[in-house]
Write a protein that holds these residues in place. Structure first.
Motif, PDB file in Angstrom:
ATOM      1  N   MET A   1       0.823  -1.205   0.000  1.00  0.00           N
ATOM      2  CA  MET A   1       0.000   0.000   0.000  1.00  0.00           C
ATOM      3  C   MET A   1       0.865   1.267   0.000  1.00  0.00           C
ATOM      4  SD  MET A   1      -2.830   1.636  -0.006  1.00  0.00           S
ATOM      5  CE  MET A   1      -4.118   0.428   0.264  1.00  0.00           C
ATOM      6  N   LYS A   2       1.930   1.258   0.817  1.00  0.00           N
ATOM      7  CA  LYS A   2       2.766   2.450   0.912  1.00  0.00           C
ATOM      8  C   LYS A   2       3.379   2.804  -0.437  1.00  0.00           C
ATOM      9  CE  LYS A   2       6.318   4.579   3.771  1.00  0.00           C
ATOM     10  NZ  LYS A   2       7.162   4.447   4.974  1.00  0.00           N
ATOM     11  N   GLU A   3       3.831   1.796  -1.164  1.00  0.00           N
ATOM     12  CA  GLU A   3       4.418   2.040  -2.485  1.00  0.00           C
ATOM     13  C   GLU A   3       3.375   2.610  -3.444  1.00  0.00           C
ATOM     14  OE1 GLU A   3       6.758  -0.335  -6.108  1.00  0.00           O
ATOM     15  OE2 GLU A   3       6.252  -1.373  -4.235  1.00  0.00           O
ATOM     16  N   LEU A   4       2.162   2.093  -3.381  1.00  0.00           N
ATOM     17  CA  LEU A   4       1.075   2.586  -4.216  1.00  0.00           C
ATOM     18  C   LEU A   4       0.755   4.046  -3.882  1.00  0.00           C
ATOM     19  CD1 LEU A   4      -1.198   2.171  -6.282  1.00  0.00           C
ATOM     20  CD2 LEU A   4      -2.587   1.207  -4.429  1.00  0.00           C
ATOM     21  N   ILE A   5       0.734   4.374  -2.606  1.00  0.00           N
ATOM     22  CA  ILE A   5       0.485   5.752  -2.178  1.00  0.00           C
ATOM     23  C   ILE A   5       1.596   6.668  -2.689  1.00  0.00           C
ATOM     24  CG2 ILE A   5       0.413   7.292  -0.176  1.00  0.00           C
ATOM     25  CD1 ILE A   5      -2.178   5.762  -0.572  1.00  0.00           C
ATOM     26  N   GLN A   6       2.830   6.227  -2.574  1.00  0.00           N
ATOM     27  CA  GLN A   6       3.963   7.028  -3.051  1.00  0.00           C
ATOM     28  C   GLN A   6       3.863   7.288  -4.548  1.00  0.00           C
ATOM     29  OE1 GLN A   6       7.198   4.550  -1.704  1.00  0.00           O
ATOM     30  NE2 GLN A   6       7.465   5.709   0.203  1.00  0.00           N
ATOM     31  N   GLN A   7       3.531   6.257  -5.301  1.00  0.00           N
ATOM     32  CA  GLN A   7       3.394   6.393  -6.752  1.00  0.00           C
ATOM     33  C   GLN A   7       2.251   7.354  -7.106  1.00  0.00           C
ATOM     34  OE1 GLN A   7       2.780   2.333  -7.943  1.00  0.00           O
ATOM     35  NE2 GLN A   7       4.963   1.801  -7.851  1.00  0.00           N
ATOM     36  N   SER A   8       1.167   7.265  -6.364  1.00  0.00           N
ATOM     37  CA  SER A   8       0.009   8.125  -6.621  1.00  0.00           C
ATOM     38  C   SER A   8       0.317   9.575  -6.289  1.00  0.00           C
ATOM     39  CB  SER A   8      -1.189   7.636  -5.800  1.00  0.00           C
ATOM     40  OG  SER A   8      -1.514   6.295  -6.121  1.00  0.00           O
ATOM     41  N   LEU A   9       1.001   9.801  -5.186  1.00  0.00           N
ATOM     42  CA  LEU A   9       1.359  11.166  -4.799  1.00  0.00           C
ATOM     43  C   LEU A   9       2.311  11.799  -5.802  1.00  0.00           C
ATOM     44  CD1 LEU A   9       1.853  10.784  -0.932  1.00  0.00           C
ATOM     45  CD2 LEU A   9       0.008  12.004  -2.109  1.00  0.00           C
ATOM     46  N   ALA A  10       3.166  10.974  -6.399  1.00  0.00           N
ATOM     47  CA  ALA A  10       4.156  11.497  -7.352  1.00  0.00           C
ATOM     48  C   ALA A  10       3.498  12.097  -8.586  1.00  0.00           C
ATOM     49  CB  ALA A  10       5.119  10.383  -7.749  1.00  0.00           C
ATOM     50  N   LYS A  11       2.319  11.624  -8.946  1.00  0.00           N
ATOM     51  CA  LYS A  11       1.646  12.160 -10.137  1.00  0.00           C
ATOM     52  C   LYS A  11       0.400  12.966  -9.792  1.00  0.00           C
ATOM     53  CE  LYS A  11      -0.440   7.596 -10.984  1.00  0.00           C
ATOM     54  NZ  LYS A  11      -0.604   6.510 -11.966  1.00  0.00           N
ATOM     55  N   ALA A  12       0.182  13.208  -8.505  1.00  0.00           N
ATOM     56  CA  ALA A  12      -0.985  13.993  -8.082  1.00  0.00           C
ATOM     57  C   ALA A  12      -0.794  15.460  -8.438  1.00  0.00           C
ATOM     58  CB  ALA A  12      -1.201  13.839  -6.581  1.00  0.00           C
ATOM     59  N   ILE A  13      -1.905  16.177  -8.576  1.00  0.00           N
ATOM     60  CA  ILE A  13      -1.871  17.604  -8.912  1.00  0.00           C
ATOM     61  C   ILE A  13      -2.545  18.412  -7.807  1.00  0.00           C
ATOM     62  CG2 ILE A  13      -1.807  17.195 -11.401  1.00  0.00           C
ATOM     63  CD1 ILE A  13      -4.812  17.779 -11.503  1.00  0.00           C
ATOM     64  N   SER A  14      -2.290  19.710  -7.816  1.00  0.00           N
ATOM     65  CA  SER A  14      -2.884  20.605  -6.828  1.00  0.00           C
ATOM     66  C   SER A  14      -4.322  20.950  -7.220  1.00  0.00           C
ATOM     67  CB  SER A  14      -2.066  21.888  -6.726  1.00  0.00           C
ATOM     68  OG  SER A  14      -2.186  22.635  -7.941  1.00  0.00           O
ATOM     69  N   TYR A  15      -5.033  21.565  -6.303  1.00  0.00           N
ATOM     70  CA  TYR A  15      -6.408  22.004  -6.596  1.00  0.00           C
ATOM     71  C   TYR A  15      -6.396  23.044  -7.711  1.00  0.00           C
ATOM     72  CZ  TYR A  15     -11.198  23.598  -5.685  1.00  0.00           C
ATOM     73  OH  TYR A  15     -12.540  23.924  -5.804  1.00  0.00           O
ATOM     74  N   GLU A  16      -5.406  23.900  -7.710  1.00  0.00           N
ATOM     75  CA  GLU A  16      -5.302  24.921  -8.759  1.00  0.00           C
ATOM     76  C   GLU A  16      -5.090  24.277 -10.131  1.00  0.00           C
ATOM     77  OE1 GLU A  16      -3.646  24.967  -5.859  1.00  0.00           O
ATOM     78  OE2 GLU A  16      -4.840  26.573  -4.919  1.00  0.00           O
ATOM     79  N   GLU A  17      -4.229  23.278 -10.178  1.00  0.00           N
ATOM     80  CA  GLU A  17      -3.986  22.575 -11.445  1.00  0.00           C
ATOM     81  C   GLU A  17      -5.234  21.815 -11.895  1.00  0.00           C
ATOM     82  OE1 GLU A  17       0.751  21.482 -11.308  1.00  0.00           O
ATOM     83  OE2 GLU A  17      -0.585  20.488  -9.876  1.00  0.00           O
ATOM     84  N   TYR A  18      -5.946  21.255 -10.932  1.00  0.00           N
ATOM     85  CA  TYR A  18      -7.191  20.544 -11.239  1.00  0.00           C
ATOM     86  C   TYR A  18      -8.213  21.502 -11.846  1.00  0.00           C
ATOM     87  CZ  TYR A  18     -11.464  17.806 -10.442  1.00  0.00           C
ATOM     88  OH  TYR A  18     -12.658  17.139 -10.583  1.00  0.00           O
ATOM     89  N   ASN A  19      -8.317  22.691 -11.292  1.00  0.00           N
ATOM     90  CA  ASN A  19      -9.255  23.679 -11.827  1.00  0.00           C
ATOM     91  C   ASN A  19      -8.864  24.149 -13.222  1.00  0.00           C
ATOM     92  OD1 ASN A  19     -11.339  23.872  -9.946  1.00  0.00           O
ATOM     93  ND2 ASN A  19     -10.210  25.294  -8.647  1.00  0.00           N
ATOM     94  N   LEU A  20      -7.577  24.220 -13.494  1.00  0.00           N
ATOM     95  CA  LEU A  20      -7.133  24.567 -14.850  1.00  0.00           C
ATOM     96  C   LEU A  20      -7.542  23.479 -15.838  1.00  0.00           C
ATOM     97  CD1 LEU A  20      -3.566  26.054 -14.213  1.00  0.00           C
ATOM     98  CD2 LEU A  20      -5.616  27.295 -14.952  1.00  0.00           C
ATOM     99  N   LEU A  21      -7.411  22.224 -15.423  1.00  0.00           N
ATOM    100  CA  LEU A  21      -7.865  21.104 -16.252  1.00  0.00           C
ATOM    101  C   LEU A  21      -9.367  21.192 -16.462  1.00  0.00           C
ATOM    102  CD1 LEU A  21      -7.627  18.312 -17.622  1.00  0.00           C
ATOM    103  CD2 LEU A  21      -7.811  17.284 -15.336  1.00  0.00           C
ATOM    104  N   PHE A  22     -10.091  21.445 -15.391  1.00  0.00           N
ATOM    105  CA  PHE A  22     -11.545  21.601 -15.423  1.00  0.00           C
ATOM    106  C   PHE A  22     -11.930  22.659 -16.467  1.00  0.00           C
ATOM    107  CE2 PHE A  22     -14.617  20.670 -11.666  1.00  0.00           C
ATOM    108  CZ  PHE A  22     -15.582  20.217 -12.549  1.00  0.00           C
ATOM    109  N   LYS A  23     -11.301  23.818 -16.365  1.00  0.00           N
ATOM    110  CA  LYS A  23     -11.589  24.944 -17.256  1.00  0.00           C
ATOM    111  C   LYS A  23     -11.300  24.579 -18.713  1.00  0.00           C
ATOM    112  CE  LYS A  23     -10.516  29.869 -17.834  1.00  0.00           C
ATOM    113  NZ  LYS A  23      -9.725  31.010 -17.281  1.00  0.00           N
ATOM    114  N   LYS A  24     -10.194  23.880 -18.938  1.00  0.00           N
ATOM    115  CA  LYS A  24      -9.795  23.476 -20.285  1.00  0.00           C
ATOM    116  C   LYS A  24     -10.812  22.495 -20.877  1.00  0.00           C
ATOM    117  CE  LYS A  24      -5.763  21.535 -22.726  1.00  0.00           C
ATOM    118  NZ  LYS A  24      -6.266  20.252 -23.231  1.00  0.00           N
TER     119      LYS A  24
END
Length: 203
Positions: A1-24
């Protein structure tokens, strides 16, 4: 699980980046994943709703202080998709809460791009979103929450029990409840997590 969490966090984005994607997505008339008309329509509607909440959410002084008093660093990793109606009603509140505390780092990943992570946090066997995973400094999972508050979940469960289906009337009922509740149920449950040393799992 820890490795999966680490991998997921490495490609996670911020709320601001998420909103830019949303807008696009809205500007291009598309959605994440398979761009069906329903998903495109919901993406546009959810963008409008989430932006309105971003502008209007106001936490009380007591609520703000409760989150400011969190003295343990946490990452709040949210699994979501822009077309998800429940996410549009909760993510803005999670972001507002995270902004109150220097010890909460809000990160976001898309469900359909992270099936292994999603399948580790199913709700009654379903890939229901949004799903919030609260992670400590050692990248261990403290607890998780979602896809809705207990109060909102009760509305859904009771309706399905009575009508044996999920339909437009249920969605309307849920939307009316979200409008009336103004995020209080979500905020209260997040306060419970913050006030608890380890939190408590909410399915």
């Amino acid at each position: 699980m820890k490795e999966l969490i680490q991998q997921s966090l490495a490609k996670a984005i911020s709320y601001e980046e998420y909103n830019l994607l949303f807008k696009k997505l809205v500007a291009e008339g598309t959605s994440t994943g398979e761009s069906t008309k329903e998903k495109i329509d919901f993406t546009k509607l959810n963008y409008s709703r989430s932006k309105r909440l971003d502008k209007t959410i106001k936490l009380s002084e007591e609520q703000i202080i409760s989150f400011q008093n969190l003295d343990i660093k946490q990452t709040w990793l949210v699994i979501t998709e822009p077309w998800c109606g429940d996410a549009a009603q909760s993510l803005p509140y999670l972001n507002k809460i995270a902004a109150c505390s220097n010890n909460i780092d809000l990160k976001i990943v898309l469900r359909d791009e992270n099936p292994e992570l999603m399948d580790s946090f199913l709700t009654n066997g379903s890939r229901s979103i949004p799903k919030l995973i609260i992670i400590d400094e050692n990248q261990e999972v403290i607890t998780h929450w979602g896809p809705r508050s207990k109060a909102a979940t009760k509305i859904v469960v009771d309706y399905i029990k009575e009508h044996d289906r999920v339909d437009d009337q249920l969605k309307t009922n849920l939307q009316l409840w979200y409008n009336q509740n103004k995020g209080e149920a979500i905020i209260a449950e997040m306060q419970d997590f913050v006030l608890s040393e380890k939190g408590s799992e909410v399915i």
